[in-house]
Every structure is written in C-alpha cells, then in structure tokens.
Write an enzyme that holds these catalytic residues in place. Structure first.
Site, PDB file in Angstrom:
ATOM      1  N   ASP A  15      -0.414  -9.998  -5.713  1.00  0.00           N
ATOM      2  CA  ASP A  15       0.943  -9.446  -5.603  1.00  0.00           C
ATOM      3  C   ASP A  15       0.951  -7.987  -6.043  1.00  0.00           C
ATOM      4  O   ASP A  15       1.820  -7.536  -6.799  1.00  0.00           O
ATOM      5  CB  ASP A  15       1.937 -10.263  -6.424  1.00  0.00           C
ATOM      6  CG  ASP A  15       3.380 -10.065  -5.950  1.00  0.00           C
ATOM      7  OD1 ASP A  15       3.561  -9.706  -4.779  1.00  0.00           O
ATOM      8  OD2 ASP A  15       4.308 -10.269  -6.746  1.00  0.00           O
TER       9      ASP A  15
ATOM     10  N   LEU B 207       0.809  -1.223   0.000  1.00  0.00           N
ATOM     11  CA  LEU B 207       0.000   0.000   0.000  1.00  0.00           C
ATOM     12  C   LEU B 207       0.842   1.273   0.000  1.00  0.00           C
ATOM     13  O   LEU B 207       0.319   2.353  -0.204  1.00  0.00           O
ATOM     14  CB  LEU B 207      -0.953   0.008   1.199  1.00  0.00           C
ATOM     15  CG  LEU B 207      -2.070  -1.036   1.173  1.00  0.00           C
ATOM     16  CD1 LEU B 207      -2.985  -0.870   2.384  1.00  0.00           C
ATOM     17  CD2 LEU B 207      -2.884  -0.943  -0.116  1.00  0.00           C
TER      18      LEU B 207
END
Length: 417
Positions: A306, A65
């Site tokens: 991923d 993130l």
C-alpha cells in the site's frame, strides 16, 4: 551469457522445488536449468550469495507512483527502482495521478514511462471519471489499453446503483472491480480508529463499522450481480469475517491487507506522529490478530505494501490536517518477516497474479525469469537510510526487521542490491 544463481534455496509453496537448495541457470530471459551442483557453462556469470533464498517474483497490488501530476512526491522511474530494490518484479499502479488515470491516453503514458525498467507495471484504471464517483470511466477502452482492474483509490463508491452497474458491465470483458470500503457518513471527521487510544488522545475516531458496513453492502451487490470484486486493505476483524462468509457462499471476492496493518496497531499513535495517519486507520491488537488468521486460512488472498508517497509539507502539520498514507515498498519484506512465517509471506506476496488474470511466475526449466532473491538471517530495524522513495513518510520506521532483499531477476533484467 549464462547467469548462475549458485546454491540458492527455492521458496515456492506451489512449485516443484520448494525448499530445495539448487543452482539456477538463467539465459536470455529464461530459466535454462535447475539442479544441485550443475556444471558451469563457459563464461558464466556466477552469483553466490550467503544464505540466499529465491522465490517467484513478488507482486504488489497497490502502489502509488504519483507521476503524472505528483512528481514532487514520486516519479515513475524512481518508484520502479524502489520497487525493484524492495523485491517486487511487478506492481499494480493506482490511478492516483493528475489527471486521474481514467482514460486510455494516461495508461499509454504510464506504460511509456515504465518501459525498460526491471519492475513491470500493471495500471489500475479509475472506476469513475476523475475518481469523482459520478459516472463510470471508459472501462473497456482502458482494458484494451492494459488496465488490469478498475477502482478509485481510497474512495468508496457512495452510489450503490452505479456500483451495481459497474459490477455488471465489466463482466462483458472479464474485468475486476476494486472497492475501497469506508462509509464517509460514519467516518465523519475521524482521523484514527475509534477506541480507547483515540479517546485518551482526544482524536476523533473512525468506527470499525464505517468499513464493515460498506464491505457488507458491496458483498450484497456482488451476490446480486455476479462478477468479480477485490476489496483492498481490509483492517477489521468483522470485515475478515464478512469476506470469509462470502467466500463460503461461493462469491467471487478477493481481498488484501496492507503491511502496516499486519505490523502496527493504534497504540503507536501515542506520539501524535503523522507518519501513522493511514487509510484505513491502524486498528487494535484484536483486529491485527484477526488479519493474521485471515491470511492463514486464505480468507485474505494477498499482502500489499500500500505504498503511498506523500509530500513532506502534507505530513509536517497538525495530526488532524495531515494527509493519510505511508510509503511501504522498502519496509515490506523485513517487517513482515519479523512477525509472519516466510512461506506464508511469499505465498501472499505472489498471489496477486492469479487474482488479476496474469500467468504465474514459475520456477522451472523453460519458464520466463521472474524471481526475487532475499535472506532471512539478519536482524535489525527499518531505518531512514534504507528509504529509496522520494518521499520519506514511512510509518514503519524503527520497526524490527528480519532478513533483507538481495535483488530481483525479471526477463533479461538482473538487479542486485
């Protein structure tokens, strides 16, 4: 108020209602009732979607993130909205932050930033301080602060003794170690899979052996120490075979595969497009077929997007200099559905909870709401206007898709696309 999911087909291979078309009543974050043509409660919110399927909420075991430190690539708020719109009700967040998530304070910050979002986070704590591979991080403190597992993102542990100690230490609190597998000395300056394509394009190759040697070493260490090991993003046929053999010997090892490696092969590199520069690199058709077989026989336990946002400045350069990584949340369902059976995809997108010790997402009366809604009919391609991430480095742009995500429901959150 009761929310009614009207005439949805449940996809839950391990559940009671698998492949049944039913109504599902949701109230106060719980599943109230499941059945055919249930009477509607007064003032019910009825959601009726054409050819809608519902499964236990999808769980992603590897998402970057960015925040804190790399907000230009992605923020927690936007990343979680992207995850929700992509069908994921829970995600494991990698410690690829600045500072690295190697202590309880950073994990508390992540939880604070993610509070109130439709998609829940489970932070991965760094295995070593600063993810530098020199000394173990504060593993027990991070476990107490909510770390679901421990690993250094896309970094392979060079020090075999330190890795042995980590496998032994986390057993005291039932921890699981993540081990990205790539021998740096064999990788060298390679940027793509070593093979015919790399030779023809004049790009430096990374041999499959770089992954396989490290997989073998880590499995030997696991056999010596006991404990629990998860190997993320396997990419070669031999790696699959090694894990298959280890499971047959009774080792507590699990593994994942990235969506891109199930969809693409190194033949796409012909365009020199840096969107295809990934870690591990895209492999051959033979490797991809072995990954498919590994999913079917349960050698490979789960599928991950991923998801790794990368600044455009780090991709719009020469192939050798470009950073590795691709976003993957938005493209996960559609591109997978175009190459694999629906039931298998759902099974592998929900298996992560059991691996990492979380309660299952159950579709049954009295269970907490944790659902993903999707379709399987509409054909198309993954296009740039479907990207919700801040970064746009999508390796799967232009790939065929089948179906789409309709939304998620988790606890009292309901988010429809």
């Amino acid at each position: 108020m009761t929310t009614v999911l009207k005439s949805v087909t449940i996809v839950d291979p391990k559940g009671t209602y698998h492949h049944q078309c039913v109504d599902i009543h949701l109230k106060d974050g719980m599943i109230n009732a499941i059945g055919e043509n249930l009477p509607l409660p007064q003032e019910a919110q009825v959601i009726e979607l054409h050819n809608a399927f519902v499964s236990p909420g999808w769980f992603d075991t590897s998402v970057v993130l960015g925040e804190p430190g790399y907000e230009a690539a992605e923020t927690i708020a936007n990343g979680l909205k992207t995850a929700a719109s992509s069908g994921f009700t829970e995600i494991m967040v990698q410690p690829h932050t600045l500072p690295v998530a190697d202590n309880a304070a950073v994990l508390h910050l992540l939880h604070q930033k993610a509070s109130g979002q439709a998609t829940a986070i489970h932070p991965i704590g760094a295995l070593t301080m600063g993810s530098a591979g020199q000394a173990l991080a504060e593993l027990y403190d991070m476990q107490q602060a909510g770390a679901i597992a421990f690993g250094d993102y896309k970094k392979s542990m060079k020090n075999a003794n330190l890795f042995k100690i980590a496998l032994q230490y986390v057993q005291d609190f039932n921890g699981r170690v993540l081990a990205y597998c790539e021998d740096d000395t064999l990788r060298g300056n390679g940027v793509v899979n070593e093979g015919i394509t790399a030779t023809r394009l004049g790009l430096k190759g990374i041999p499959s052996l770089a992954e396989e040697l490290q997989v073998a070493r880590n499995l030997f260490l696991l056999e010596y120490t006991g404990g629990a090991l998860h190997i993320p993003t396997l990419s070669t046929a031999k790696s699959v075979a090694l894990v298959r053999e280890a499971k047959a010997r009774g080792l507590n090892v699990t593994c994942s595969v990235a969506v891109a490696h199930l969809v693409l092969t190194d033949t796409v590199l012909e365009t020199f497009d840096t969107r295809y520069k990934l870690s591990p690199p895209l492999r051959t058709v033979h490797d991809r077929e072995a990954l498919w077989e590994g999913l079917r026989d349960n050698t490979i336990d789960c599928i991950t997007s991923d998801h790794h946002p990368v600044d455009i400045e780090c991709k719009k350069v020469e192939f050798d200099l470009a950073h590795e990584g691709s976003i993957g949340l938005e493209s996960a369902w559609g591109t997978l559905a175009a190459v694999l059976p629906m039931d298998l995809i759902v099974e592998k997108l929900t298996a992560g909870r059991a691996i990492f010790g979380l309660p299952p997402a159950v579709i049954a009366p009295g269970a907490a709401v944790n659902l993903t809604l999707f379709t399987t009919e509409e054909t198309g391609t993954f296009t740039a206007d479907q990207i919700r991430s801040t970064s746009k480095n999508a390796a799967l742009l232009g790939q065929p898709t089948l179906g789409k995500v309709l939304g998620i429901a988790r606890e009292k959150h309901l988010m429809l696309n």
